[in-house]
Design an enzyme around this catalytic site. Sequence first.
Site, PDB file in Angstrom:
ATOM      1  N   GLN A   1       0.862  -1.174   0.000  1.00 13.41           N
ATOM      2  CA  GLN A   1       0.000   0.000   0.000  1.00 13.41           C
ATOM      3  C   GLN A   1       0.903   1.231   0.000  1.00 13.41           C
ATOM      4  OE1 GLN A   1      -2.507  -0.250   3.383  1.00 13.41           O
ATOM      5  NE2 GLN A   1      -3.921   1.305   2.695  1.00 13.41           N
ATOM      6  N   SER A  36       0.379   7.017   2.361  1.00 16.32           N
ATOM      7  CA  SER A  36       0.906   8.122   3.158  1.00 16.32           C
ATOM      8  C   SER A  36       2.156   8.717   2.528  1.00 16.32           C
ATOM      9  CB  SER A  36       1.281   7.622   4.551  1.00 16.32           C
ATOM     10  OG  SER A  36       0.156   7.118   5.220  1.00 16.32           O
ATOM     11  N   SER A  95       3.411  -0.660   3.856  1.00 16.31           N
ATOM     12  CA  SER A  95       3.519  -2.003   4.434  1.00 16.31           C
ATOM     13  C   SER A  95       3.852  -3.027   3.351  1.00 16.31           C
ATOM     14  CB  SER A  95       2.203  -2.396   5.114  1.00 16.31           C
ATOM     15  OG  SER A  95       1.972  -1.548   6.201  1.00 16.31           O
ATOM     16  N   GLU A 132     -11.366  -1.489   4.821  1.00  6.45           N
ATOM     17  CA  GLU A 132     -10.270  -1.805   5.741  1.00  6.45           C
ATOM     18  C   GLU A 132     -10.697  -1.573   7.187  1.00  6.45           C
ATOM     19  OE1 GLU A 132      -6.848   0.704   5.158  1.00  6.45           O
ATOM     20  OE2 GLU A 132      -5.534  -0.681   6.216  1.00  6.45           O
ATOM     21  N   GLU A 152      -7.686   9.126  16.519  1.00  6.71           N
ATOM     22  CA  GLU A 152      -8.193  10.493  16.706  1.00  6.71           C
ATOM     23  C   GLU A 152      -8.910  10.964  15.431  1.00  6.71           C
ATOM     24  OE1 GLU A 152      -5.122   9.410  17.724  1.00  6.71           O
ATOM     25  OE2 GLU A 152      -5.925   9.311  19.759  1.00  6.71           O
TER      26      GLU A 152
END
Lengths: 320, 382
Positions: free
Chosen positions: B125, B128, B160, B243, B365
């Site tokens: 993936q 980010s 990952s 996910e 968060e």
Amino acid sequence: MKFSFTQDQRLFAEGLRDLLSKQCTPTHVREAWENQTGHLPDLWSRLTEMGVLSMLVPESQGGMGGTLIDAVLLFQELGRAAVPGPVLEHMAVAAPALAHSQWAHALNDGTATATVWVDTGPYVAHAQVADLILRNDAVITGFSSTDVHGIDGGRQLFTISGGSESAASAQVFGLPASDVMALASAAYLIGVSEAMIEVAAEYARQREQFGKPIGSFQAVKHLMSDALLKVEFAKAPTYRAAWSASTGSSTALRDISMAKALASEAAYRASRSTMQVHGGIGYTWEADLQLWMKKSWALMRAYGDATYHRRRVGASVLHG
Amino acid sequence: MDLNETAQESAFRSEARTWLEANVPTSALPSFDTAEGFALHRAWEQKLYDGGWSAVSWPVEYGGRDADYIMWLIFEEEYYRSGAPGRVNQNGIFLLGPTIMEVGTQAQKTKFLPSMASSEIVWAQAWSEPNAGSDMASIRSKATRDGDEWVLNGQKIWASRAVWADWCFGIFRTDPTAERHRGLTFILCPLDLPGITVRPIAQLDGDTGFAEIFFDDVRVPLANTLGEENKGWAVAMATAGFERGVSLRSPARFTEAVKRLIHLWKTYGDPTDTALSDAVTDAWMQAEGYRLHTYQTVTGMLEGRTIGAEASLNKIFWSEMDVRIHEIALQILGPEAERMEGPSERWVDGFLFSLSGPIYAGTNEIQRNIIADRVLQLPKGM
């Protein structure tokens, strides 16, 4: 495997929500608190007409013939409206347990009101407005009651004395009254929690500080999300407990205890977070939030608190 | 409501159990975040595929069994019960695969799905970036059109499996004039192309389970675009929803972990410590609650409901539960929990891994913000 409610079950619950949104507003609940009985006779008649109070009574005995799966969403709706009075005790235990007794007709048509006294607590809720008390394997009538000042004005607490006893069954679907009350209160507490979260979310959308609605601040968002999380994850265990109780599952008592422990803790968390979101207003008598908060603080203790029920689960899963 | 298994579901469970008992390696494989472990896990995936078990919920034509979500959960229960190896291609099979089935072209389905099911191609993936973590819409890596190719430039991080994987999927800025979540495109890219540099990053446990990927004029065909050009955010959100929702952490993982926790408590726990036995019981209730919640969610999906922002509730719940289960285990182990081997080995490793849960796939968060905004309808704002 199918973990969902039928269309009929959902529609009946929606119908009840609709009725309660008109007949059991916070103004009505306050009226029950202030009339010194914790009870609303008009609402009681409406719930009788709709078949809510006789939901668990067999059709052959004049009831709706429902199961605890049919009833669980109704308990939840009753909690959303913080319905005062012995509605859970009457509906979940007394009416079905006494369906074959001399009391059956009066309990179904609303002319008699019943409450339940179980061994998990020393007090009898709603005794003043009850014509009879189901206590273990007996029905008590003609008693006198002394108010011991419960925290929730819609669930007044008493000790009783005198009266006469006659033998009766205290089982519902083969389960002890205390367990059925634990299940009903778990579902009711979920409704109470949902209502507190809705009321606080609405407040957070309206109330402005620093020139913005307080609901736009992350500190407020996170309090609210965490409260919702616990409530959402108490639902499936509560519905499963209703299924286990309805089907005579060997894990029914464990599942009911799991539901009551999770729902009690979720309701307490919701009460704390939603009061905090209200700020100073949340600490006033005037704010409606207290109608649900006090219900949560009463029912999280009644019929076995989270620790009592967690240890019953533990006795089953750690030593089983 | 009927929480009993149907005859068909029981038969499926029994078939899965029989196959797994006959085929699961008898000793644990090395971590798939090592070169040797990666190769062994890929070989295990091939074996699963040959048995028809690598992607049970996929259509038969792509290597699956057309199992519905309930059967998928049953398979997962049997998979974890058997102690089978971790799924090295989970980014592909559970995240990208369902997304390709939803928005991919027929050519993409034919090209990518069977090789994904067999793990001939293992997927990493690449979402980010150094400055696009929780704020993923601030992605700067770009894809520039040149004839029938995209030219990729930029840097991805926390990818990952990228150290040993074959392909990656990521989102790139394709409209330089657009801001935030507009003008992004979802692109599939082999990791062995000229211009790609993969730099492993050692995780908290010391293994290189993730990596940085640098793109320097990397050329891929336009046909590698998944979904519409400039609509990559929506495609990525579909993947992320899945996910966070059900696929990343199936309940069986936690029910099995709690079984081991109860065993650990029986072996080492002080039975007179009621705070400890309450904590173990609570862990059982959380895992059981997550299982029930998931069965309720997938029944809803089978009846036509879609998972929306409530998927964020799941992500917070499982990730915090995972940490809690391991904290209790380490508490039971006492001084042994300071060691990386001996009776605590698996629990200390698991503890370290569990700590990534509240961070990745969108920090908890961020999930709380999503719940507040979209479920509770609170006003936007920071």
